[in-house]
Design an enzyme around this catalytic site. Structure first.
Site, PDB file in Angstrom:
ATOM      1  N   ASP A 182     -18.243 -32.624  12.901  1.00 34.00           N
ATOM      2  CA  ASP A 182     -19.480 -31.754  12.491  1.00 34.00           C
ATOM      3  C   ASP A 182     -19.288 -31.384  11.022  1.00 34.00           C
ATOM      4  O   ASP A 182     -20.474 -30.936  10.504  1.00 34.00           O
ATOM      5  CB  ASP A 182     -19.808 -30.563  13.421  1.00 34.00           C
ATOM      6  CG  ASP A 182     -21.036 -30.793  14.314  1.00 34.00           C
ATOM      7  OD1 ASP A 182     -21.627 -31.804  14.240  1.00 34.00           O
ATOM      8  OD2 ASP A 182     -21.324 -29.948  15.469  1.00 34.00           O
ATOM      9  N   LYS A 185     -26.599 -37.746  21.944  1.00 37.17           N
ATOM     10  CA  LYS A 185     -25.415 -38.053  21.252  1.00 37.17           C
ATOM     11  C   LYS A 185     -24.292 -38.980  22.120  1.00 37.17           C
ATOM     12  O   LYS A 185     -23.784 -39.791  21.492  1.00 37.17           O
ATOM     13  CB  LYS A 185     -24.668 -36.791  20.611  1.00 37.17           C
ATOM     14  CG  LYS A 185     -25.217 -36.066  19.485  1.00 37.17           C
ATOM     15  CD  LYS A 185     -24.778 -34.514  19.491  1.00 37.17           C
ATOM     16  CE  LYS A 185     -25.491 -33.664  18.482  1.00 37.17           C
ATOM     17  NZ  LYS A 185     -25.228 -32.473  18.174  1.00 37.17           N
ATOM     18  N   GLN A 215     -21.460 -28.096  20.995  1.00 41.02           N
ATOM     19  CA  GLN A 215     -22.687 -28.018  20.565  1.00 41.02           C
ATOM     20  C   GLN A 215     -23.307 -26.376  20.198  1.00 41.02           C
ATOM     21  O   GLN A 215     -23.207 -25.478  20.993  1.00 41.02           O
ATOM     22  CB  GLN A 215     -23.608 -28.489  21.654  1.00 41.02           C
ATOM     23  CG  GLN A 215     -25.170 -28.466  21.367  1.00 41.02           C
ATOM     24  CD  GLN A 215     -25.676 -29.510  20.240  1.00 41.02           C
ATOM     25  OE1 GLN A 215     -25.106 -30.551  20.323  1.00 41.02           O
ATOM     26  NE2 GLN A 215     -26.640 -29.160  19.695  1.00 41.02           N
TER      27      GLN A 215
END
Ligand code: NAP
Length: 283
Positions: free
Chosen positions: A120, A53, A97
């Site tokens: 997200d 990422k 994460q």
């Protein structure tokens, strides 16, 4: 029939070029799009995802800030970090994460992220926006699947789409995005008896289970679009999806490979979300 491969790597490359242009336009206005990635603990798979990422951000004009913390980090400390990032005007997107170490409450952490920075798209606010059709940040993996389906030229209006899997991060938002595109949607899960009865009727199947061989050739309507979200390993340790690729590609019209299908699109849509958030913040 031999299915056409939907190349997620090529589509990603195309979409990422657009991301680079949008990032450059923001930079020209003095705004550097910024993504904060928070990694807690030492899960090796998470470390790889996070690295990919961060690398993708750097390659496309997005500033990324990687914060890594030991697995012993407390809930209060993590919430305090999220709060600080919420208040940092140089940060437009925040990604924590998953999975988090067991002692941390993932739901509370996700809910602590400011909705405008929830790249997200996992928060209740983002889920509510999707549910009610309001604009907002959509979860990256299902958003990427929609782009893959679009790339086939399939008009979803009136088509029957079957989603296998109902997780909050993939299956459910996927079903809502398909519904928003005017498909007739069926959601299957572990308690669905005779999965094939449903998938055989589908013009589009999205498999998001995490189990090899969930979708086989005899379960697919000829010409269907098949999107394989699953990430598994075969007996030889090779990466594979939920779909029996060799068999299903003889029946389907379009199919995504694993790797090289949904995977690259997930990171691409994270970049798109970060830019959307940065552009909105910049007015
Ligand atoms: P998850 O939270 O474990 O959800 C799996 C879903 O599959 C559940 O809804 C479960 O039903 C359903 N299921 C389990 N066995 C089934 C069966 N035999 N028939 C029908 N449905 C069944 O997983 P997830 O997070 O949604 O992820 C799914 C897969 O996608 C995993 O392999 C994951 O690694 C992969 N993934 C890939 C990407 C990417 O970027 N490529 C991104 C995210 C996830 P119940 O709800 O009834 O338990």
């Amino acid at each position: 029939m031999t299915a056409r491969i939907i190349d997620g790597t090529a589509l990603s490359r195309h979409l990422r070029a657009g991301v680079g242009e949008r990032a450059a336009a923001l930079r020209a206005r003095g705004v550097i799009p910024g993504l904060a990635v928070v990694l807690v603990g030492d899960d090796p798979a998470s470390a790889v995802y996070v690295r990919n990422k961060v690398k993708a951000c750097e390659q496309h004009g997005i500033r990324s800030v990687l914060e890594t913390y030991p697995a012993t980090m407390t809930q209060a400390d993590l919430l305090a970090r999220v709060e600080a990032l919420n208040g940092d005007p140089a940060i437009h997107g925040i990604l924590v994460q998953m999975p988090l170490p067991r002692h941390l409450d993932a739901h509370a952490v996700i809910e602590a992220i400011a909705p405008a920075k929830d790249v997200d798209g996992f928060s209740v606010a983002s889920a509510g926006e999707l549910m009610t059709g309001l604009p907002g940040l959509r979860p990256a993996t299902p958003a990427g699947c929609m782009k893959l389906i679009e790339s086939t030229g399939t008009d979803l209006r009136g088509k029957h789409a079957v989603v296998i899997g109902r997780s909050n991060t993939v299956g459910k938002p996927m079903a809502l995005l398909l519904l928003q595109a005017n498909a007739t949607v069926t959601v299957c899960h572990s308690a669905t008896p005779d999965l094939g009865t449903f998938t055989r009727q589908a013009d589009v199947v999205v498999a998001a289970v995490g189990r090899r061989g969930v979708l086989r050739a005899d379960m697919v309507k000829p010409g269907a679009v098949v999107i394989d979200v699953g990430i598994n390993r075969d007996e030889g340790g090779k990466l594979c999806g939920d779909v029996d690729f060799a068999g299903v590609s003889q029946v389907a019209g379009y199919i995504t490979p694993v790797p090289g299908g949904v995977g690259p699109m997930t990171i691409t849509m994270l970049l798109v979300n970060t830019l959307d958030a940065a552009e909105r913040a910049a007015g």
